[in-house]
Enzyme design. Sequence first.
Site, PDB file in Angstrom:
ATOM      1  N   ARG A  58       0.718  -0.969   0.143  1.00  0.00           N
ATOM      2  CA  ARG A  58       0.093  -0.145   0.013  1.00  0.00           C
ATOM      3  C   ARG A  58       0.489   1.337  -0.003  1.00  0.00           C
ATOM      4  O   ARG A  58       2.033   1.578   0.574  1.00  0.00           O
ATOM      5  CB  ARG A  58      -1.147  -0.011   1.604  1.00  0.00           C
ATOM      6  CG  ARG A  58      -1.670   1.572   0.945  1.00  0.00           C
ATOM      7  CD  ARG A  58      -2.562   1.599   2.527  1.00  0.00           C
ATOM      8  NE  ARG A  58      -3.408   2.857   2.634  1.00  0.00           N
ATOM      9  CZ  ARG A  58      -4.939   2.881   3.242  1.00  0.00           C
ATOM     10  NH1 ARG A  58      -4.422   2.929   4.482  1.00  0.00           N
ATOM     11  NH2 ARG A  58      -5.101   4.038   3.265  1.00  0.00           N
ATOM     12  N   HIS A  59       0.893   2.341  -1.139  1.00  0.00           N
ATOM     13  CA  HIS A  59       1.136   3.183  -1.032  1.00  0.00           C
ATOM     14  C   HIS A  59       1.546   4.340   0.459  1.00  0.00           C
ATOM     15  O   HIS A  59       0.484   3.712   2.179  1.00  0.00           O
ATOM     16  CB  HIS A  59       0.278   4.852  -1.804  1.00  0.00           C
ATOM     17  CG  HIS A  59      -0.432   5.016  -1.195  1.00  0.00           C
ATOM     18  ND1 HIS A  59      -0.884   5.862  -0.458  1.00  0.00           N
ATOM     19  CD2 HIS A  59      -2.071   4.647  -1.513  1.00  0.00           C
ATOM     20  CE1 HIS A  59      -2.578   6.036  -0.148  1.00  0.00           C
ATOM     21  NE2 HIS A  59      -3.019   4.682  -0.974  1.00  0.00           N
ATOM     22  N   ARG A  62       0.486   9.138  -5.262  1.00  0.00           N
ATOM     23  CA  ARG A  62       0.387   8.611  -4.009  1.00  0.00           C
ATOM     24  C   ARG A  62       1.220   6.685  -4.326  1.00  0.00           C
ATOM     25  O   ARG A  62       1.850   6.279  -3.563  1.00  0.00           O
ATOM     26  CB  ARG A  62      -0.044   8.591  -3.057  1.00  0.00           C
ATOM     27  CG  ARG A  62      -1.910   7.750  -3.581  1.00  0.00           C
ATOM     28  CD  ARG A  62      -3.119   8.406  -3.267  1.00  0.00           C
ATOM     29  NE  ARG A  62      -4.687   6.948  -2.985  1.00  0.00           N
ATOM     30  CZ  ARG A  62      -5.126   7.324  -3.457  1.00  0.00           C
ATOM     31  NH1 ARG A  62      -4.816   8.550  -4.517  1.00  0.00           N
ATOM     32  NH2 ARG A  62      -6.483   6.871  -3.676  1.00  0.00           N
ATOM     33  N   GLU A 116      -7.524   2.418  -7.170  1.00  0.00           N
ATOM     34  CA  GLU A 116      -8.049   2.072  -6.440  1.00  0.00           C
ATOM     35  C   GLU A 116      -9.417   2.518  -6.711  1.00  0.00           C
ATOM     36  O   GLU A 116      -9.818   3.256  -7.395  1.00  0.00           O
ATOM     37  CB  GLU A 116      -8.320   3.496  -4.914  1.00  0.00           C
ATOM     38  CG  GLU A 116      -8.760   3.389  -3.931  1.00  0.00           C
ATOM     39  CD  GLU A 116      -8.865   2.114  -2.736  1.00  0.00           C
ATOM     40  OE1 GLU A 116      -9.666   1.537  -3.318  1.00  0.00           O
ATOM     41  OE2 GLU A 116      -8.454   2.795  -2.173  1.00  0.00           O
ATOM     42  N   HIS A 131      -3.813   0.167  -3.751  1.00  0.00           N
ATOM     43  CA  HIS A 131      -4.191   0.595  -2.361  1.00  0.00           C
ATOM     44  C   HIS A 131      -5.322   0.074  -1.601  1.00  0.00           C
ATOM     45  O   HIS A 131      -5.210  -1.186  -1.996  1.00  0.00           O
ATOM     46  CB  HIS A 131      -5.525   2.109  -3.089  1.00  0.00           C
ATOM     47  CG  HIS A 131      -4.527   3.057  -4.443  1.00  0.00           C
ATOM     48  ND1 HIS A 131      -4.416   4.058  -3.979  1.00  0.00           N
ATOM     49  CD2 HIS A 131      -4.698   2.697  -5.344  1.00  0.00           C
ATOM     50  CE1 HIS A 131      -3.454   4.731  -5.651  1.00  0.00           C
ATOM     51  NE2 HIS A 131      -3.948   3.748  -6.289  1.00  0.00           N
TER      52      HIS A 131
END
Length: 208
Positions: free
Chosen positions: A6-7, A54, A83, A147
């Site tokens: 995940r970012h 991101r 996302e 995401h």
Amino acid sequence: MLILVRHGQTDANARGLLLGRADPPLNQTGYHQACALAASLPKPDRIVSSPLTRARHTAAVLAGARPGVVDVDQVELDERWIEMDYGALDGRPASALDDGEWLTWREDPDFVPAGGESLTEVCARVHEACEELAEDAARRDVVVVSHVSPIKAAVTWALGVDHEVGWRMFLIDAAVCRIDTSGRVPLLLAFNGACSAGEANQLVGRRA
């Protein structure tokens, strides 16, 4: 190994807002999280990323980009890892939905937030992407920077469970999940690993 990342944190994440297709950059904390990930993960053989900023910024750090450099040749962009589209809910607090709306969303995978995307649609595109990466990830490390919703969808793919199981997962910023795709079926080895230096290397990526 299929390694799902995940970012790092953004200001919207820090405020607890629903963050879908809105495209803010990492904040300072998020950048430091990405650097910690880069220090704790082996240099990946292949990096795939959501096209959102991101995720791209996080992937660029993992690829060894210099500070301030974002687009590097080693990062592949794949729209299927973007996302979930929250539609009109994007950028709003979770309290924008009342209890009844949350219940509907949790119980009906085909529920679509106003102008958004259903969980069924997210899972369909992510499961397809996982199937395509599985053979390559069985031979070498493939990192996917994405995401919350797509990573949860990938975990349901690995476990062979229904979409709604994703509602029982909580994914932290810069979390690391590992899926071994070398066997007859995918095997979830790690979920929600922290990004502190050295911690990721303690996970053993082999079947018993």
